[in-house]
Design an enzyme around this catalytic site. Structure first.
Site, PDB file in Angstrom:
ATOM      1  N   GLY A 167       0.824  -1.203   0.000  1.00  0.00           N
ATOM      2  CA  GLY A 167       0.000   0.000   0.000  1.00  0.00           C
ATOM      3  C   GLY A 167       0.857   1.251   0.000  1.00  0.00           C
ATOM      4  N   GLY A 224       0.067  -5.303   0.312  1.00  0.00           N
ATOM      5  CA  GLY A 224      -1.105  -5.178  -0.549  1.00  0.00           C
ATOM      6  C   GLY A 224      -0.958  -5.865  -1.886  1.00  0.00           C
ATOM      7  CD  GLU A 280       2.269  -6.511   6.066  1.00  0.00           C
ATOM      8  OE1 GLU A 280       1.787  -6.331   4.937  1.00  0.00           O
ATOM      9  OE2 GLU A 280       2.854  -7.570   6.377  1.00  0.00           O
ATOM     10  CG  ASP A 335      -3.161  -5.268   5.771  1.00  0.00           C
ATOM     11  OD1 ASP A 335      -2.072  -5.608   5.243  1.00  0.00           O
ATOM     12  OD2 ASP A 335      -3.715  -4.181   5.508  1.00  0.00           O
TER      13      ASP A 335
END
Length: 357
Positions: A68, A116, A139, A147
């Site tokens: 992301g 992402g 992360e 995520d």
């Protein structure tokens, strides 16, 4: 197309709907607008009889997608905004839609595929890696938690391989991605253009056998004995203790890697992975990840981690709390607290129409 529209190129080539992430200078990092455009393309092609297969790839030579837009998340979190929560809401819906898409969804996971980027590829029905693939959920190194359905995917990996990858943020190549269930097939990178051309005129099942080969040897399989033993422990502290005492140099390196990461993120990640195993379908795990991600926005480590790794690049984050022993069970539980009317709710089922848009 112009402006933001250039960041995702969507075109029909023969039987194929092709999505190209087009921010090569940013390693195709996802923005909210890009998520909307991918979703719009999938919606347009879902009931279009001319489109039999969807292919997603990344522009440039470096990879599909590095994740992301971290800088955007940093600014939003610093300012106490809600843009990141809105972005994740739509991104996780997209992840669920990809997993339920009724047509073959072919992800060309060449080069760097992280965060992402895993979300828009590893939930697809046909996931192709090459000798250049480097796949990771890194992360914890920025004070965040895997995520985009990452905890779902890693929880399904054999033994404790997924726990190892989640806590250390280790990037894996093609063979290890196949071993962990993050990919389905190996195709040499130089054959990807030919594969794409073939998909434009023939069905996936007819095309793949002529391109799929054997991946170069991986690394995780040889270490799975100590990985499974060490990462089966109940706490992060015990995992680190076992790693340091195992006698394997690679285990010691894994412990040192973990100890440099956010203590809070490590503990929340372990809890999220263990919980994901019992939650059921991807949608339920994405709902949990949304709670965790929103909680991270107001926790100190996300901003500090991005500052140290991406903004100032001093690589010396000052985590709060600074040690594993200081992170309490209540600290971890806060990340899983219900969000009330801000919850993400995703329907489950065999049809993508059942996922709310």
């Amino acid at each position: 197309m112009s402006g933001n529209e250039d960041t995702v190129l969507a075109a029909v080539e023969g039987r194929t709907g092709r999505i190209t992430l087009n921010r090569p200078r940013a390693l195709n990092a996802l923005t909210h607008e890009m998520v909307h455009r991918i979703a719009a393309a999938l919606a347009a092609w879902e009931h279009d009889p001319a489109v039999e297969t969807v292919v997603i790839t990344g522009a440039g030579e470096r990879g599909l997608c590095a994740g992301g837009d971290i800088r955007g998340i940093y600014e939003d979190a610093r300012g106490g905004g809600d843009a990141s929560a809105a972005f994740w809401r739509d991104e996780y819906r997209l992840n669920a839609r990809i997993a339920r898409y009724p047509k073959p969804y072919v992800a060309l996971m060449d080069g760097i595929v992280m965060g992402g980027g895993v979300g828009v590829s590893a939930h697809g029905s046909v996931r192709i890696v090459t000798e250049h693939s480097r796949i990771a959920m890194p992360e914890t190194g920025i004070g965040f938690v895997p995520d985009v359905g990452g905890t779902y995917l890693l929880a399904l990996a054999p033994g404790q391989l997924g726990t190892h990858l989640a806590l250390t943020g280790t990037a894996v190549g093609a063979a290890d991605a196949l071993l962990c269930g993050l990919a389905d097939h190996f195709v040499p990178a130089h054959r990807l253009p030919e594969l794409s051309e073939a998909l434009a005129v023939r069905e996936v099942t007819d095309v793949l056998p002529a391109f799929v080969g054997e991946a170069p040897p991986g690394e995780l399989g040889a270490h799975q004995e100590w990985i499974d033993h060490c990462h089966a422990a109940d706490t992060v502290e015990e995992i680190v203790h076992r790693l340091l005492g195992s006698g394997a140099p690679e285990a010691k390196a894994a412990a040192e890697s973990m100890l440099a990461k956010s203590p809070t993120a490590l503990k929340v990640t372990l809890a999220a992975l263990r919980e994901a195993r019992g939650l059921g379908p991807l949608e339920a795990v994405l709902e949990q990840e949304y709670r965790v991600s929103c909680a991270a926005l107001s926790a100190p480590d996300l901003v500090e981690g991005i500052r140290a790794q991406v903004i100032d690049k001093d690589r010396t984050p000052r985590w709060t709390p600074a040690t594993l022993t200081e992170v309490t069970d209540d600290d971890v539980a806060r990340f899983f607290a219900p969000l009330g009317d801000r919850e993400l709710t995703l329907a489950t089922g065999d049809s993508p129409q059942e996922v709310p848009w």
